[in-house]
Scaffold this motif. Structure first.
Motif, PDB file in Angstrom:
ATOM      1  N   THR A  19       0.831  -1.207   0.000  1.00  0.00           N
ATOM      2  CA  THR A  19       0.000   0.000   0.000  1.00  0.00           C
ATOM      3  C   THR A  19       0.865   1.256   0.000  1.00  0.00           C
ATOM      4  O   THR A  19       0.594   2.213  -0.736  1.00  0.00           O
ATOM      5  CB  THR A  19      -0.931   0.016   1.222  1.00  0.00           C
ATOM      6  OG1 THR A  19      -1.788  -1.134   1.170  1.00  0.00           O
ATOM      7  CG2 THR A  19      -1.777   1.278   1.244  1.00  0.00           C
ATOM      8  N   THR A  20       1.908   1.243   0.810  1.00  0.00           N
ATOM      9  CA  THR A  20       2.833   2.383   0.838  1.00  0.00           C
ATOM     10  C   THR A  20       3.512   2.557  -0.510  1.00  0.00           C
ATOM     11  O   THR A  20       3.674   3.682  -1.013  1.00  0.00           O
ATOM     12  CB  THR A  20       3.889   2.177   1.935  1.00  0.00           C
ATOM     13  OG1 THR A  20       3.238   2.031   3.194  1.00  0.00           O
ATOM     14  CG2 THR A  20       4.845   3.358   1.999  1.00  0.00           C
ATOM     15  N   VAL A  21       3.928   1.446  -1.111  1.00  0.00           N
ATOM     16  CA  VAL A  21       4.551   1.505  -2.435  1.00  0.00           C
ATOM     17  C   VAL A  21       3.592   2.122  -3.451  1.00  0.00           C
ATOM     18  O   VAL A  21       3.984   2.939  -4.288  1.00  0.00           O
ATOM     19  CB  VAL A  21       4.987   0.097  -2.888  1.00  0.00           C
ATOM     20  CG1 VAL A  21       5.459   0.112  -4.345  1.00  0.00           C
ATOM     21  CG2 VAL A  21       6.099  -0.435  -1.991  1.00  0.00           C
ATOM     22  N   ASN A  22       2.311   1.755  -3.368  1.00  0.00           N
ATOM     23  CA  ASN A  22       1.318   2.298  -4.298  1.00  0.00           C
ATOM     24  C   ASN A  22       1.119   3.799  -4.117  1.00  0.00           C
ATOM     25  O   ASN A  22       0.861   4.522  -5.087  1.00  0.00           O
ATOM     26  CB  ASN A  22      -0.021   1.575  -4.112  1.00  0.00           C
ATOM     27  CG  ASN A  22      -0.013   0.184  -4.678  1.00  0.00           C
ATOM     28  OD1 ASN A  22       0.793  -0.142  -5.560  1.00  0.00           O
ATOM     29  ND2 ASN A  22      -0.886  -0.679  -4.171  1.00  0.00           N
ATOM     30  N   VAL A  23       1.235   4.287  -2.882  1.00  0.00           N
ATOM     31  CA  VAL A  23       1.118   5.725  -2.642  1.00  0.00           C
ATOM     32  C   VAL A  23       2.275   6.457  -3.309  1.00  0.00           C
ATOM     33  O   VAL A  23       2.074   7.481  -3.982  1.00  0.00           O
ATOM     34  CB  VAL A  23       1.088   6.023  -1.129  1.00  0.00           C
ATOM     35  CG1 VAL A  23       1.200   7.528  -0.873  1.00  0.00           C
ATOM     36  CG2 VAL A  23      -0.196   5.482  -0.509  1.00  0.00           C
ATOM     37  N   TYR A  31      -8.535   4.233  -3.201  1.00  0.00           N
ATOM     38  CA  TYR A  31      -9.292   4.138  -1.948  1.00  0.00           C
ATOM     39  C   TYR A  31     -10.753   3.773  -2.198  1.00  0.00           C
ATOM     40  O   TYR A  31     -11.326   2.933  -1.490  1.00  0.00           O
ATOM     41  CB  TYR A  31      -9.199   5.458  -1.194  1.00  0.00           C
ATOM     42  CG  TYR A  31      -9.864   5.430   0.163  1.00  0.00           C
ATOM     43  CD1 TYR A  31      -9.222   4.861   1.262  1.00  0.00           C
ATOM     44  CD2 TYR A  31     -11.139   5.958   0.356  1.00  0.00           C
ATOM     45  CE1 TYR A  31      -9.826   4.817   2.511  1.00  0.00           C
ATOM     46  CE2 TYR A  31     -11.755   5.918   1.599  1.00  0.00           C
ATOM     47  CZ  TYR A  31     -11.092   5.357   2.667  1.00  0.00           C
ATOM     48  OH  TYR A  31     -11.708   5.307   3.904  1.00  0.00           O
ATOM     49  N   PHE A  32     -11.354   4.410  -3.213  1.00  0.00           N
ATOM     50  CA  PHE A  32     -12.784   4.205  -3.464  1.00  0.00           C
ATOM     51  C   PHE A  32     -13.055   3.147  -4.536  1.00  0.00           C
ATOM     52  O   PHE A  32     -14.216   2.824  -4.804  1.00  0.00           O
ATOM     53  CB  PHE A  32     -13.432   5.520  -3.881  1.00  0.00           C
ATOM     54  CG  PHE A  32     -13.436   6.572  -2.806  1.00  0.00           C
ATOM     55  CD1 PHE A  32     -14.265   6.461  -1.696  1.00  0.00           C
ATOM     56  CD2 PHE A  32     -12.597   7.665  -2.892  1.00  0.00           C
ATOM     57  CE1 PHE A  32     -14.270   7.421  -0.696  1.00  0.00           C
ATOM     58  CE2 PHE A  32     -12.587   8.646  -1.897  1.00  0.00           C
ATOM     59  CZ  PHE A  32     -13.426   8.514  -0.796  1.00  0.00           C
ATOM     60  N   GLY A  33     -11.997   2.630  -5.151  1.00  0.00           N
ATOM     61  CA  GLY A  33     -12.188   1.620  -6.184  1.00  0.00           C
ATOM     62  C   GLY A  33     -12.795   2.164  -7.459  1.00  0.00           C
ATOM     63  O   GLY A  33     -13.558   1.468  -8.134  1.00  0.00           O
ATOM     64  N   TRP A  34     -12.456   3.402  -7.829  1.00  0.00           N
ATOM     65  CA  TRP A  34     -13.009   4.006  -9.043  1.00  0.00           C
ATOM     66  C   TRP A  34     -12.482   3.294 -10.276  1.00  0.00           C
ATOM     67  O   TRP A  34     -11.284   3.010 -10.389  1.00  0.00           O
ATOM     68  CB  TRP A  34     -12.648   5.481  -9.116  1.00  0.00           C
ATOM     69  CG  TRP A  34     -13.353   6.320  -8.095  1.00  0.00           C
ATOM     70  CD1 TRP A  34     -14.411   5.963  -7.322  1.00  0.00           C
ATOM     71  CD2 TRP A  34     -13.027   7.664  -7.725  1.00  0.00           C
ATOM     72  NE1 TRP A  34     -14.786   6.996  -6.500  1.00  0.00           N
ATOM     73  CE2 TRP A  34     -13.950   8.050  -6.726  1.00  0.00           C
ATOM     74  CE3 TRP A  34     -12.055   8.571  -8.136  1.00  0.00           C
ATOM     75  CZ2 TRP A  34     -13.913   9.310  -6.138  1.00  0.00           C
ATOM     76  CZ3 TRP A  34     -12.018   9.826  -7.560  1.00  0.00           C
ATOM     77  CH2 TRP A  34     -12.947  10.197  -6.568  1.00  0.00           C
ATOM     78  N   ARG A  35     -13.373   3.048 -11.213  1.00  0.00           N
ATOM     79  CA  ARG A  35     -13.009   2.407 -12.479  1.00  0.00           C
ATOM     80  C   ARG A  35     -13.680   3.136 -13.635  1.00  0.00           C
ATOM     81  O   ARG A  35     -14.709   3.778 -13.459  1.00  0.00           O
ATOM     82  CB  ARG A  35     -13.435   0.937 -12.487  1.00  0.00           C
ATOM     83  CG  ARG A  35     -12.784   0.107 -11.398  1.00  0.00           C
ATOM     84  CD  ARG A  35     -13.401  -1.258 -11.288  1.00  0.00           C
ATOM     85  NE  ARG A  35     -12.780  -2.038 -10.231  1.00  0.00           N
ATOM     86  CZ  ARG A  35     -13.178  -3.240  -9.838  1.00  0.00           C
ATOM     87  NH1 ARG A  35     -14.233  -3.791 -10.425  1.00  0.00           N
ATOM     88  NH2 ARG A  35     -12.558  -3.878  -8.867  1.00  0.00           N
ATOM     89  N   ALA A  36     -13.100   3.000 -14.817  1.00  0.00           N
ATOM     90  CA  ALA A  36     -13.692   3.605 -16.002  1.00  0.00           C
ATOM     91  C   ALA A  36     -14.915   2.798 -16.425  1.00  0.00           C
ATOM     92  O   ALA A  36     -14.951   1.573 -16.240  1.00  0.00           O
ATOM     93  CB  ALA A  36     -12.670   3.662 -17.139  1.00  0.00           C
TER      94      ALA A  36
END
Length: 225
Positions: free
Chosen positions: A95-99, A200-205
């Protein structure tokens, strides 16, 4: 210009950090595919430097920065060594790596757009190369790993869209002669925050309207079981 935002030494440090985080993701992808150490190094280098090399070749900035600065080329190798010995620990802080990856995405999409424009490209091609700078390495990583690029999969959180937003903002700032250190930073932060929100919110196209395809994603297949 993006260089006005930070001093050259700080800008170089930020580039190295972004390259390192991108390389970590490439090396981890190789571990998940059970590649050997050479495969890990290749995916790390490609993920970290592929987008920038593509941009530099397209705008005629040769040799590409990845080959003219030893720090750029050697950083993915260091990331490979780290993942080779400590990949379970690195996976736990994913998760830290993704930030940090999101921060690198924001920085590189803006920096890529500005550099392309500095070399004489129009606003639209510059924004496109800004996107390629930020996300191109990930596409090459997925192709080498024999996977559909994440940018083309609906079941992945938005990645290209935040980079597009940052690139377009940078292009518009150039168009209206409003590109300063502060506004460049705003474009970087916008792409960064949008990517964080997507995670965080799982937004997708969205997919095609009234889609009739029988193809299912991995997630849909698991839900059907």
């Amino acid at each position: 210009m993006i260089s006005e935002l930070f001093s050259p030494s700080v800008q170089h440090t930020l580039d190295i950090v972004g390259i390192f985080v991108f390389a970590i993701s490439g090396a981890l992808a190789a571990v998940r595919k059970n590649y050997d150490v050479f495969g890990m190094a290749v995916l790390a280098e490609v993920t970290a430097l592929g987008g920038g090399i593509f941009r530099d070749l397209m705008i005629g900035a040769v040799p590409p920065a990845a080959f003219s600065d030893l720090g750029y080329f050697s950083t993915p190798l260091f990331a490979t060594v780290l993942v080779f010995f400590l990949h379970p620990e690195v996976e736990r802080i994913n998760t830290t790596v993704n930030v940090f990856d999101a921060a690198g995405l924001g920085l590189f999409c803006v920096a890529g757009t500005v550099k392309a424009h500095d070399y004489g490209l129009g606003l639209v091609p510059s924004a496109a190369l800004g996107l390629a700078t930020a996300a191109g390495g990930g596409v090459l990583r997925d192709l080498l790993a024999n996977e559909v690029p994440s940018l083309l999969r609906w079941d992945r959180d938005l990645y290209a869209v935040p980079a597009m937003v940052g690139s377009i903002m940078a292009a518009l700032l150039i168009k209206f002669d409003a590109l300063t250190g502060f506004t460049s930073g705003a474009a970087v932060v916008s792409a960064f925050v949008l990517r964080l929100c997507a995670m965080y919110f799982g937004w997708r196209a969205p997919r095609a309207w009234h889609r009739r395809s029988r193809a299912t994603s991995e997630e849909e297949a698991q839900q059907a079981m």
